[in-house]
Design an enzyme around this catalytic site. Structure first.
Site, mmCIF file in Angstrom:
data_model
loop_
_atom_site.group_PDB
_atom_site.id
_atom_site.type_symbol
_atom_site.label_atom_id
_atom_site.label_comp_id
_atom_site.label_asym_id
_atom_site.label_seq_id
_atom_site.Cartn_x
_atom_site.Cartn_y
_atom_site.Cartn_z
ATOM 1 N N HIS A 237 32.726 39.815 44.344
ATOM 2 C CA HIS A 237 34.096 39.379 44.059
ATOM 3 C C HIS A 237 34.311 39.251 42.557
ATOM 4 O O HIS A 237 35.350 39.659 42.029
ATOM 5 C CB HIS A 237 34.355 38.038 44.755
ATOM 6 C CG HIS A 237 35.668 37.428 44.378
ATOM 7 N ND1 HIS A 237 36.877 37.951 44.784
ATOM 8 C CD2 HIS A 237 35.971 36.330 43.614
ATOM 9 C CE1 HIS A 237 37.865 37.211 44.304
ATOM 10 N NE2 HIS A 237 37.345 36.236 43.587
ATOM 11 N N ASP B 219 35.658 27.542 40.896
ATOM 12 C CA ASP B 219 36.760 28.498 40.827
ATOM 13 C C ASP B 219 37.398 28.446 39.442
ATOM 14 O O ASP B 219 37.538 27.380 38.851
ATOM 15 C CB ASP B 219 37.803 28.165 41.892
ATOM 16 C CG ASP B 219 38.743 29.320 42.175
ATOM 17 O OD1 ASP B 219 38.535 30.406 41.610
ATOM 18 O OD2 ASP B 219 39.688 29.135 42.964
#
Length: 318
Positions: A228, A153
């Site tokens: 995404h 992330d």
């Protein structure tokens, strides 16, 4: 991060740490004494932080303060930052980015969990009767910066000299908000049982990166389902990409079957994150929402403004 010598920013660009506490509070603003206490406490954040920092100078302890739109006028008495407004609910065909209350955000970070705990204790000892707890989430670093879905992330974060441009407001952009930054937070809960029914290749298609080595995959053709990674990439009408600084943290409890990611984005331009959420929840093209939302549900959504450290300290003088 650098700025002129007269205006010092908060440590919004502090390094990623192993632990963080995200504390969202609402102020009991119908009580003038409560406003006074909150203002005084926020103004003394530097001193409160110093009490904790001195216990371990290597623990990289920081606390960033964000102030919400609804309390800004009463709490600060200062001109409003140009884009400061409540979190805007985004309702797609299938999923909704909910808007939840929040007057204050305390983003507490350190390499040691006990330092975050002690700072929160001292802070709440001062604020206890003047605020209502909206949400508290304790985050932790998971392996090599991965979320609980198993992917790295924050790869798209700006680095080096690109950080101030992405997160710090200049006098040219907004004289009332110099060295400040907008903050958007959302608490996402993951359905890991459903996520694990996908093959690695299917998960990678949702995210837009390979799982093992974090290599970026090619974008889908225009008009098709986007990943995404693609939907969270924001460009303006001239094709210029606008970055934000994420300091997301996993949180959860396996015994309680709770797994999540706390999204926190810092930006010099609030519209960038707002457009990112619209692309995710409504879809681009509309109807093709971000498929990560089929497995990750936001249960909070709030917007704040982090004034410069100089502004925070000046509140004591009001």
């Amino acid at each position: 991060m650098t700025t002129n010598s007269n205006v010092q920013p908060q440590a919004v660009d502090a390094p990623l740490t192993h632990f963080a506490t995200f504390l969202v509070l609402t102020v009991k603003d119908d009580n003038p004494d409560a406003i006074k206490t909150v203002r005084s406490t926020i103004a003394s954040i530097k001193d409160l932080s110093k009490n904790i920092t001195m216990r371990d100078l290597n623990a990289m302890f920081t606390c960033t303060v964000g102030i919400g739109s609804d309390i800004w006028d009463k709490l600060t008495g200062l001109p409003r930052p140009a884009e400061l407004r409540p979190f805007q609910e985004v309702k797609g065909k299938k999923h909704t980015a909910v808007s939840t209350p929040g007057d204050l955000l305390l983003h507490i970070r350190a390499e040691r969990r006990d330092l975050c705990f002690e700072f929160e204790r001292q802070l709440m000892d001062r604020l206890r009767d003047t605020v209502t707890l909206t949400d508290v989430t304790v985050g932790f670093r998971y392996f090599d910066l991965r979320d609980l879905l198993g992917f790295v992330d924050g790869t798209a974060n700006p680095v080096g000299t690109a950080v101030p441009e992405a997160v710090m407001i200049t006098a040219e952009r907004d004289p009332a908000a110099v060295a400040g930054s907008y903050i958007v937070v959302q608490k996402y809960l993951h359905d890991l049982t459903a996520w694990k029914t996908l093959s690695t290749e299917q998960q990678e298609a949702v995210i837009g990166r390979t799982k093992a080595d974090n290599i970026e995959l090619d974008d889908a053709e225009s008009g098709q389902q986007q990943s995404h990674k693609t939907l969270a990439t924001i460009e303006d009408e001239n094709g210029n990409e606008h970055e934000i600084l994420r300091d997301n943290m996993p949180f959860g409890s396996p015994s309680s079957n709770e797994f999540g990611t706390y999204f926190i984005g810092y930006t010099a331009q609030l519209w960038v994150i707002e457009r990112m959420l619209e692309r995710m929840f409504v879809g681009d093209p509309p109807g093709l929402h971000d498929r990560i939302l089929d497995f990750s549900t936001p249960v909070t959504g709030s917007t704040f403004f982090a004034p410069s450290a100089s502004v925070i300290a000046s509140l004591e003088d009001d």
